[in-house]
Design a protein around this motif. Structure first.
Motif, PDB file in Angstrom:
ATOM      1  N   TYR A 117       0.829  -1.201   0.000  1.00  0.00           N
ATOM      2  CA  TYR A 117       0.000   0.000   0.000  1.00  0.00           C
ATOM      3  C   TYR A 117       0.869   1.259   0.000  1.00  0.00           C
ATOM      4  O   TYR A 117       0.553   2.249  -0.660  1.00  0.00           O
ATOM      5  CB  TYR A 117      -0.925   0.003   1.211  1.00  0.00           C
ATOM      6  N   ARG A 118       1.964   1.204   0.754  1.00  0.00           N
ATOM      7  CA  ARG A 118       2.868   2.363   0.791  1.00  0.00           C
ATOM      8  C   ARG A 118       3.455   2.616  -0.593  1.00  0.00           C
ATOM      9  O   ARG A 118       3.589   3.767  -1.028  1.00  0.00           O
ATOM     10  CB  ARG A 118       3.978   2.128   1.817  1.00  0.00           C
ATOM     11  N   ALA A 119       3.801   1.552  -1.293  1.00  0.00           N
ATOM     12  CA  ALA A 119       4.346   1.689  -2.645  1.00  0.00           C
ATOM     13  C   ALA A 119       3.317   2.320  -3.587  1.00  0.00           C
ATOM     14  O   ALA A 119       3.652   3.187  -4.407  1.00  0.00           O
ATOM     15  CB  ALA A 119       4.783   0.329  -3.178  1.00  0.00           C
ATOM     16  N   ILE A 120       2.069   1.884  -3.475  1.00  0.00           N
ATOM     17  CA  ILE A 120       1.007   2.447  -4.314  1.00  0.00           C
ATOM     18  C   ILE A 120       0.870   3.945  -4.066  1.00  0.00           C
ATOM     19  O   ILE A 120       0.796   4.751  -4.998  1.00  0.00           O
ATOM     20  CB  ILE A 120      -0.341   1.739  -4.022  1.00  0.00           C
ATOM     21  N   LEU A 121       0.837   4.323  -2.777  1.00  0.00           N
ATOM     22  CA  LEU A 121       0.669   5.729  -2.419  1.00  0.00           C
ATOM     23  C   LEU A 121       1.843   6.578  -2.888  1.00  0.00           C
ATOM     24  O   LEU A 121       1.662   7.678  -3.414  1.00  0.00           O
ATOM     25  CB  LEU A 121       0.504   5.868  -0.902  1.00  0.00           C
ATOM     26  N   SER A 142      -7.917   3.030   2.162  1.00  0.00           N
ATOM     27  CA  SER A 142      -8.538   3.778   3.249  1.00  0.00           C
ATOM     28  C   SER A 142      -9.032   2.834   4.340  1.00  0.00           C
ATOM     29  O   SER A 142      -8.848   3.087   5.535  1.00  0.00           O
ATOM     30  CB  SER A 142      -9.704   4.618   2.728  1.00  0.00           C
ATOM     31  N   SER A 143      -9.675   1.751   3.920  1.00  0.00           N
ATOM     32  CA  SER A 143     -10.192   0.775   4.891  1.00  0.00           C
ATOM     33  C   SER A 143      -9.065   0.189   5.728  1.00  0.00           C
ATOM     34  O   SER A 143      -9.229  -0.084   6.916  1.00  0.00           O
ATOM     35  CB  SER A 143     -10.935  -0.348   4.155  1.00  0.00           C
ATOM     36  N   TYR A 144      -7.917   0.007   5.079  1.00  0.00           N
ATOM     37  CA  TYR A 144      -6.756  -0.552   5.786  1.00  0.00           C
ATOM     38  C   TYR A 144      -6.115   0.480   6.715  1.00  0.00           C
ATOM     39  O   TYR A 144      -5.842   0.209   7.880  1.00  0.00           O
ATOM     40  CB  TYR A 144      -5.733  -1.051   4.779  1.00  0.00           C
ATOM     41  N   LEU A 145      -5.898   1.691   6.204  1.00  0.00           N
ATOM     42  CA  LEU A 145      -5.188   2.710   6.965  1.00  0.00           C
ATOM     43  C   LEU A 145      -6.034   3.324   8.078  1.00  0.00           C
ATOM     44  O   LEU A 145      -5.523   3.679   9.131  1.00  0.00           O
ATOM     45  CB  LEU A 145      -4.702   3.817   6.030  1.00  0.00           C
ATOM     46  N   LYS A 147      -8.459   1.930   9.790  1.00  0.00           N
ATOM     47  CA  LYS A 147      -9.188   0.933  10.579  1.00  0.00           C
ATOM     48  C   LYS A 147      -9.087   1.143  12.087  1.00  0.00           C
ATOM     49  O   LYS A 147      -9.853   0.578  12.841  1.00  0.00           O
ATOM     50  CB  LYS A 147      -8.700  -0.477  10.218  1.00  0.00           C
ATOM     51  N   SER A 148      -8.145   1.965  12.531  1.00  0.00           N
ATOM     52  CA  SER A 148      -8.048   2.277  13.951  1.00  0.00           C
ATOM     53  C   SER A 148      -7.908   3.781  14.139  1.00  0.00           C
ATOM     54  O   SER A 148      -7.565   4.503  13.204  1.00  0.00           O
ATOM     55  CB  SER A 148      -6.845   1.565  14.588  1.00  0.00           C
ATOM     56  N   SER A 149      -8.184   4.238  15.360  1.00  0.00           N
ATOM     57  CA  SER A 149      -8.115   5.674  15.644  1.00  0.00           C
ATOM     58  C   SER A 149      -6.692   6.210  15.533  1.00  0.00           C
ATOM     59  O   SER A 149      -6.482   7.417  15.430  1.00  0.00           O
ATOM     60  CB  SER A 149      -8.668   5.958  17.043  1.00  0.00           C
ATOM     61  N   ASP A 150      -5.696   5.312  15.531  1.00  0.00           N
ATOM     62  CA  ASP A 150      -4.294   5.737  15.444  1.00  0.00           C
ATOM     63  C   ASP A 150      -3.887   6.179  14.046  1.00  0.00           C
ATOM     64  O   ASP A 150      -2.737   6.550  13.833  1.00  0.00           O
ATOM     65  CB  ASP A 150      -3.371   4.593  15.900  1.00  0.00           C
ATOM     66  N   TRP A 151      -4.817   6.135  13.096  1.00  0.00           N
ATOM     67  CA  TRP A 151      -4.459   6.536  11.737  1.00  0.00           C
ATOM     68  C   TRP A 151      -3.954   7.974  11.701  1.00  0.00           C
ATOM     69  O   TRP A 151      -3.150   8.321  10.829  1.00  0.00           O
ATOM     70  CB  TRP A 151      -5.663   6.393  10.803  1.00  0.00           C
ATOM     71  N   VAL A 152      -4.392   8.799  12.652  1.00  0.00           N
ATOM     72  CA  VAL A 152      -3.974  10.204  12.659  1.00  0.00           C
ATOM     73  C   VAL A 152      -2.485  10.362  12.950  1.00  0.00           C
ATOM     74  O   VAL A 152      -1.938  11.463  12.794  1.00  0.00           O
ATOM     75  CB  VAL A 152      -4.793  11.028  13.682  1.00  0.00           C
ATOM     76  N   LYS A 153      -1.806   9.278  13.343  1.00  0.00           N
ATOM     77  CA  LYS A 153      -0.370   9.320  13.602  1.00  0.00           C
ATOM     78  C   LYS A 153       0.416   8.614  12.500  1.00  0.00           C
ATOM     79  O   LYS A 153       1.642   8.542  12.562  1.00  0.00           O
ATOM     80  CB  LYS A 153      -0.058   8.659  14.946  1.00  0.00           C
ATOM     81  N   ASN A 154      -0.308   8.105  11.506  1.00  0.00           N
ATOM     82  CA  ASN A 154       0.310   7.321  10.440  1.00  0.00           C
ATOM     83  C   ASN A 154       0.597   8.193   9.231  1.00  0.00           C
ATOM     84  O   ASN A 154      -0.310   8.818   8.672  1.00  0.00           O
ATOM     85  CB  ASN A 154      -0.631   6.165  10.058  1.00  0.00           C
ATOM     86  N   LYS A 155       1.855   8.260   8.823  1.00  0.00           N
ATOM     87  CA  LYS A 155       2.274   9.143   7.730  1.00  0.00           C
ATOM     88  C   LYS A 155       1.520   8.851   6.443  1.00  0.00           C
ATOM     89  O   LYS A 155       1.024   9.778   5.777  1.00  0.00           O
ATOM     90  CB  LYS A 155       3.775   8.994   7.504  1.00  0.00           C
ATOM     91  N   GLU A 156       1.420   7.570   6.058  1.00  0.00           N
ATOM     92  CA  GLU A 156       0.755   7.225   4.813  1.00  0.00           C
ATOM     93  C   GLU A 156      -0.730   7.581   4.857  1.00  0.00           C
ATOM     94  O   GLU A 156      -1.297   8.048   3.870  1.00  0.00           O
ATOM     95  CB  GLU A 156       0.942   5.727   4.510  1.00  0.00           C
ATOM     96  N   ALA A 157      -1.362   7.343   6.011  1.00  0.00           N
ATOM     97  CA  ALA A 157      -2.783   7.668   6.147  1.00  0.00           C
ATOM     98  C   ALA A 157      -3.010   9.166   6.013  1.00  0.00           C
ATOM     99  O   ALA A 157      -3.969   9.613   5.373  1.00  0.00           O
ATOM    100  CB  ALA A 157      -3.311   7.170   7.498  1.00  0.00           C
ATOM    101  N   LEU A 158      -2.113   9.956   6.595  1.00  0.00           N
ATOM    102  CA  LEU A 158      -2.240  11.408   6.513  1.00  0.00           C
ATOM    103  C   LEU A 158      -2.022  11.910   5.090  1.00  0.00           C
ATOM    104  O   LEU A 158      -2.706  12.826   4.626  1.00  0.00           O
ATOM    105  CB  LEU A 158      -1.246  12.073   7.463  1.00  0.00           C
ATOM    106  N   ILE A 159      -1.073  11.293   4.373  1.00  0.00           N
ATOM    107  CA  ILE A 159      -0.836  11.660   2.980  1.00  0.00           C
ATOM    108  C   ILE A 159      -2.077  11.365   2.138  1.00  0.00           C
ATOM    109  O   ILE A 159      -2.523  12.195   1.332  1.00  0.00           O
ATOM    110  CB  ILE A 159       0.381  10.905   2.409  1.00  0.00           C
TER     111      ILE A 159
END
Length: 281
Positions: A117-121, A142-145, A147-159
């Motif tokens: 997923y990181r490669a795709i992004l 999106s469903s993967y990134l 899936k938890s409230s911690d997504w706000v700390k995940n670089k790929e999710a934020l991108i």
């Protein structure tokens, strides 16, 4: 299995940081940390870092501690190399290289889903800022990134969040922006790189909320967050743009015009023209 020094180096390079920037919140010297990354051996003893400092180092750089230690266990040398290569391609803005590494990642049976997923992004971001990323893929990642409230700390999710705003359901957009506002309300307490990323998201959100979705939810909160940024050359333009949108909401045409003229006088013609375009919408 990765050693800790090499794993730390990979995390640091993935964030495009110098060693000094990486350890600024941890009581350790640059020379000592360099020895740890390089697995330097002195007097028959390999340089190491105690667990307390290691966890502090990871947390201060927003690295998921559980994932970090999990990666130490399952990543093979080849996967480690691919992970490092895709990060370096991203940091260097090298779309061709990133595409090549992405193909290798998908050809590997050992590559974890998170790396795919990181490669795709990364490839999509380098190609056209994710404009051509199809809806099915966005929803899948999106469903993967998220899936938890911690997504706000995940670089790929934020991108992904920042770049997919124009194609997002407005209710989902508001819900996720609320999470970001709550997480980063005290933004000046976070490292510079986090402040830059979140403030960029706020600027993007304000634009999309006002001109695309015609909503006011969390616009003021986003503007308030930008106001909290340090008044220095790093955040100066974002603070000016934030003030411009604030003037727009107040219908303060006089100050809007003055600010655009100031930007042009300082050489920021494209930014001033973009603001004209925004208002024209």
């Amino acid at each position: 299995m990765l050693n800790i020094g090499r794993a730390l180096r990979n995390e640091r390079l993935a964030q495009n940081k110098t060693q000094r920037e990486w350890i600024k919140d941890v009581p350790i010297s640059v020379s000592r940390y360099s020895e740890i990354e390089n697995n330097t051996i002195k007097n028959g003893k390999k340089a190491d870092i105690d667990s307390e400092k290691l966890i502090l180092l990871l947390e201060s750089n927003n690295v998921d501690v559980k994932e970090f230690f999990s990666n130490l266990q399952y990543k093979s040398t080849s996967i480690e190399k691919l992970s490092l290569e895709i990060s370096q391609a991203f940091n260097n803005g090298n779309y061709k290289k990133a595409s090549e590494v992405k193909r290798k990642i998908f050809a590997s049976s050992n590559a974890p889903l998170s790396l795919k997923y990181r490669a795709i992004l990364i490839v999509s971001e380098l190609k056209d800022h994710m404009a051509s990323l199809d809806r099915k893929t966005i929803d899948e990642i999106s469903s993967y990134l998220y899936k938890s409230s911690d997504w706000v700390k995940n670089k790929e999710a934020l991108i992904l969040f920042g770049n997919s705003m124009p194609r997002m359901n407005s209710n989902i957009l508001k819900r996720r922006m609320k999470q970001i506002i709550n997480e980063y309300s005290a933004i000046n307490k976070f490292p510079d790189r986090v402040q830059r990323r979140i403030s960029t998201i706020c600027i993007n959100y304000i634009f999309n909320a006002i001109f695309i979705y015609k909503i006011d939810a969390y616009v003021q909160e986003s503007l308030d967050l930008i106001k909290k940024l340090p008044a220095n050359d790093v955040y100066g333009l974002k603070k000016l743009v934030g003030q411009y949108y604030l003037d727009y909401l107040k219908s303060d045409q006089k100050h809007m015009t003055e600010l655009k003229e100031l930007l042009r006088r300082c050489g920021y013609n494209s930014l001033a023209s973009r603001l004209d375009f925004d208002i024209a919408k």
